[in-house]
Structure formats: C-alpha cells, structure tokens
Design a protein around this motif. Structure first.
Motif, PDB file in Angstrom:
ATOM      1  N   PRO A   1      38.916  58.624  40.679  1.00  0.00           N
ATOM      2  CA  PRO A   1      39.028  58.874  39.235  1.00  0.00           C
ATOM      3  C   PRO A   1      38.769  57.627  38.382  1.00  0.00           C
ATOM      4  CG  PRO A   1      40.786  59.995  40.385  1.00  0.00           C
ATOM      5  CD  PRO A   1      40.094  59.120  41.400  1.00  0.00           C
ATOM      6  N   ALA A   2      39.138  56.450  38.873  1.00  0.00           N
ATOM      7  CA  ALA A   2      38.851  55.222  38.122  1.00  0.00           C
ATOM      8  C   ALA A   2      37.354  54.987  38.035  1.00  0.00           C
ATOM      9  CB  ALA A   2      39.534  54.025  38.778  1.00  0.00           C
ATOM     10  N   ASN A   3      36.627  55.304  39.090  1.00  0.00           N
ATOM     11  CA  ASN A   3      35.178  55.147  39.055  1.00  0.00           C
ATOM     12  C   ASN A   3      34.530  56.162  38.107  1.00  0.00           C
ATOM     13  OD1 ASN A   3      35.266  53.031  40.867  1.00  0.00           O
ATOM     14  ND2 ASN A   3      35.065  54.362  42.637  1.00  0.00           N
ATOM     15  N   VAL A   4      35.077  57.368  38.072  1.00  0.00           N
ATOM     16  CA  VAL A   4      34.583  58.369  37.116  1.00  0.00           C
ATOM     17  C   VAL A   4      34.857  57.892  35.698  1.00  0.00           C
ATOM     18  CG1 VAL A   4      34.907  60.723  36.253  1.00  0.00           C
ATOM     19  CG2 VAL A   4      34.786  60.298  38.726  1.00  0.00           C
ATOM     20  N   GLN A   5      36.079  57.379  35.455  1.00  0.00           N
ATOM     21  CA  GLN A   5      36.428  56.862  34.129  1.00  0.00           C
ATOM     22  C   GLN A   5      35.468  55.761  33.704  1.00  0.00           C
ATOM     23  OE1 GLN A   5      39.200  57.942  32.128  1.00  0.00           O
ATOM     24  NE2 GLN A   5      37.906  56.902  30.647  1.00  0.00           N
ATOM     25  N   MET A   6      35.157  54.870  34.645  1.00  0.00           N
ATOM     26  CA  MET A   6      34.236  53.776  34.343  1.00  0.00           C
ATOM     27  C   MET A   6      32.855  54.318  33.971  1.00  0.00           C
ATOM     28  SD  MET A   6      33.272  50.692  36.880  1.00  0.00           S
ATOM     29  CE  MET A   6      32.595  49.173  36.274  1.00  0.00           C
ATOM     30  N   ALA A   7      32.374  55.297  34.707  1.00  0.00           N
ATOM     31  CA  ALA A   7      31.058  55.874  34.410  1.00  0.00           C
ATOM     32  C   ALA A   7      31.044  56.526  33.028  1.00  0.00           C
ATOM     33  CB  ALA A   7      30.668  56.894  35.487  1.00  0.00           C
TER      34      ALA A   7
ATOM     35  N   PRO B   1      42.216  54.959  34.477  1.00  0.00           N
ATOM     36  CA  PRO B   1      42.246  56.171  33.632  1.00  0.00           C
ATOM     37  C   PRO B   1      43.396  56.114  32.632  1.00  0.00           C
ATOM     38  CG  PRO B   1      41.889  56.759  35.927  1.00  0.00           C
ATOM     39  CD  PRO B   1      42.221  55.282  35.899  1.00  0.00           C
ATOM     40  N   ARG B   2      43.096  56.479  31.407  1.00  0.00           N
ATOM     41  CA  ARG B   2      44.096  56.426  30.343  1.00  0.00           C
ATOM     42  C   ARG B   2      45.260  57.386  30.578  1.00  0.00           C
ATOM     43  NH1 ARG B   2      39.250  55.436  28.158  1.00  0.00           N
ATOM     44  NH2 ARG B   2      38.689  57.591  27.789  1.00  0.00           N
ATOM     45  N   ALA B   3      45.063  58.398  31.403  1.00  0.00           N
ATOM     46  CA  ALA B   3      46.122  59.379  31.663  1.00  0.00           C
ATOM     47  C   ALA B   3      47.248  58.809  32.526  1.00  0.00           C
ATOM     48  CB  ALA B   3      45.530  60.606  32.350  1.00  0.00           C
ATOM     49  N   LEU B   4      47.015  57.690  33.184  1.00  0.00           N
ATOM     50  CA  LEU B   4      48.060  57.096  34.021  1.00  0.00           C
ATOM     51  C   LEU B   4      49.115  56.435  33.137  1.00  0.00           C
ATOM     52  CD1 LEU B   4      45.993  55.478  36.911  1.00  0.00           C
ATOM     53  CD2 LEU B   4      47.442  57.506  37.015  1.00  0.00           C
ATOM     54  N   PRO B   5      50.384  56.588  33.505  1.00  0.00           N
ATOM     55  CA  PRO B   5      51.444  55.968  32.695  1.00  0.00           C
ATOM     56  C   PRO B   5      51.473  54.456  32.890  1.00  0.00           C
ATOM     57  CG  PRO B   5      52.365  56.972  34.663  1.00  0.00           C
ATOM     58  CD  PRO B   5      50.901  57.332  34.639  1.00  0.00           C
ATOM     59  N   GLY B   6      52.001  53.776  31.919  1.00  0.00           N
ATOM     60  CA  GLY B   6      52.160  52.326  32.021  1.00  0.00           C
ATOM     61  C   GLY B   6      50.924  51.569  31.569  1.00  0.00           C
ATOM     62  N   ARG B   7      50.966  50.267  31.820  1.00  0.00           N
ATOM     63  CA  ARG B   7      49.889  49.384  31.381  1.00  0.00           C
ATOM     64  C   ARG B   7      48.784  49.319  32.424  1.00  0.00           C
ATOM     65  NH1 ARG B   7      52.289  44.331  28.331  1.00  0.00           N
ATOM     66  NH2 ARG B   7      50.058  44.067  28.264  1.00  0.00           N
TER      67      ARG B   7
ATOM     68  N   ALA C   1      27.895  51.402  37.067  1.00  0.00           N
ATOM     69  CA  ALA C   1      29.017  52.339  36.979  1.00  0.00           C
ATOM     70  C   ALA C   1      28.679  53.657  37.666  1.00  0.00           C
ATOM     71  CB  ALA C   1      29.388  52.578  35.516  1.00  0.00           C
ATOM     72  N   LEU C   2      27.477  54.152  37.447  1.00  0.00           N
ATOM     73  CA  LEU C   2      27.072  55.404  38.090  1.00  0.00           C
ATOM     74  C   LEU C   2      26.868  55.225  39.588  1.00  0.00           C
ATOM     75  CD1 LEU C   2      24.601  56.759  35.388  1.00  0.00           C
ATOM     76  CD2 LEU C   2      26.863  57.673  35.986  1.00  0.00           C
TER      77      LEU C   2
ATOM     78  N   ALA D   1      39.746  47.939  32.595  1.00  0.00           N
ATOM     79  CA  ALA D   1      38.902  48.877  31.848  1.00  0.00           C
ATOM     80  C   ALA D   1      38.601  50.142  32.634  1.00  0.00           C
ATOM     81  CB  ALA D   1      37.595  48.193  31.450  1.00  0.00           C
ATOM     82  N   THR D   2      38.807  50.126  33.938  1.00  0.00           N
ATOM     83  CA  THR D   2      38.503  51.308  34.749  1.00  0.00           C
ATOM     84  C   THR D   2      39.714  52.203  34.969  1.00  0.00           C
ATOM     85  OG1 THR D   2      38.980  50.305  36.901  1.00  0.00           O
ATOM     86  CG2 THR D   2      36.758  49.981  36.010  1.00  0.00           C
TER      87      THR D   2
END
Length: 126
Positions: A81-87, A34-40, A101-102, A31-32
């Motif tokens: 960036p994964a931590n930012v995405q999670m927040a 980032p959606r911009a990364l390619p793949g699963r 998350a924050l 869940a953390t």
C-alpha cells in the motif's frame, strides 16, 4: 558458495540497505506512508526500517532463516500500500520520478517470490 546459499544473504543485504536508508534519509520514506495509518509518518518510517533490519538479521542466520523469509514475504505484501500511495502521490512529478514510483509496484511480486523461495530452501535444509 552455490547460488542458493547466496540468495538469502543477498536478500538480507537488500533489506539491511533499505532499513538503514529509512534512518539515514527518512523524509523520502515519510512521503510514502499512507495517510490512513494512525500516528506520524516518521514513526512508521522508523518502524519499517527497524523491521527490515530485523528481517535481514533473521535471513542471515540459518537457524532463523525460514521464519524470517516467511515474515519477509509478508512484509513485502504489507508495504505494498505504501508503494501504491507513492505512485498516486507522484503521478504529477517529472517522468523519471513517476517511472520510479510506478516501477516499484510490479517489483513487489518478485520480492515476495524470492522470499518464499528462500523459505522453501531453508525448510528443505532443516
């Protein structure tokens, strides 16, 4: 054992624990990603868990400690960036989850500094 001798082992323990958690409970890490990364997301979860375990092993060995510590600092910057995405994703969750998350965001800086300190100490001893 002096405190400076324990520091790399404590950091290695933190990384090893986090790395194992990526394999033991991957869904929370997926869940953390980032959606911009390619793949699963699961692929990234496993890759980051394996990286944490490898970094932990490198920190545990005096011969590879400096290089592993510098790589650890870079890793902590890279996962920010994964931590930012999670927040962002958890901004509407219940207060304890939102706070967790924050709270991860400012934690990255001390982790980077800790890893750099381990690298400096290892370089002085080499």
């Amino acid at each position: 054992m002096p405190r400076s001798d324990r520091s790399p082992l404590l950091l290695a323990g933190l990384l090893a624990t986090a790395g194992v958690a990526h394999f033991a409970s991957p869904r929370q890490f997926d869940a953390t990603i980032p959606r911009a990364l390619p793949g699963r997301p699961r692929t990234w979860t496993y890759a980051s868990g394996a990286a944490e375990i490898a970094l932990a092993a490198g920190l545990a060995l005096p011969r590879t400690r400096r290089t592993a510590a510098l790589a650890t600092a870079a890793f902590f910057v890279g996962v920010f960036p994964a931590n930012v995405q999670m927040a962002v994703d958890w901004r509407h969750r219940p207060a304890p989850q939102k706070a967790a998350a924050l709270g991860r965001l400012p934690l990255q800086l001390p982790l980077v500094l800790w890893a750099r300190g381990v690298a400096r100490t290892a370089a002085r001893r080499a």
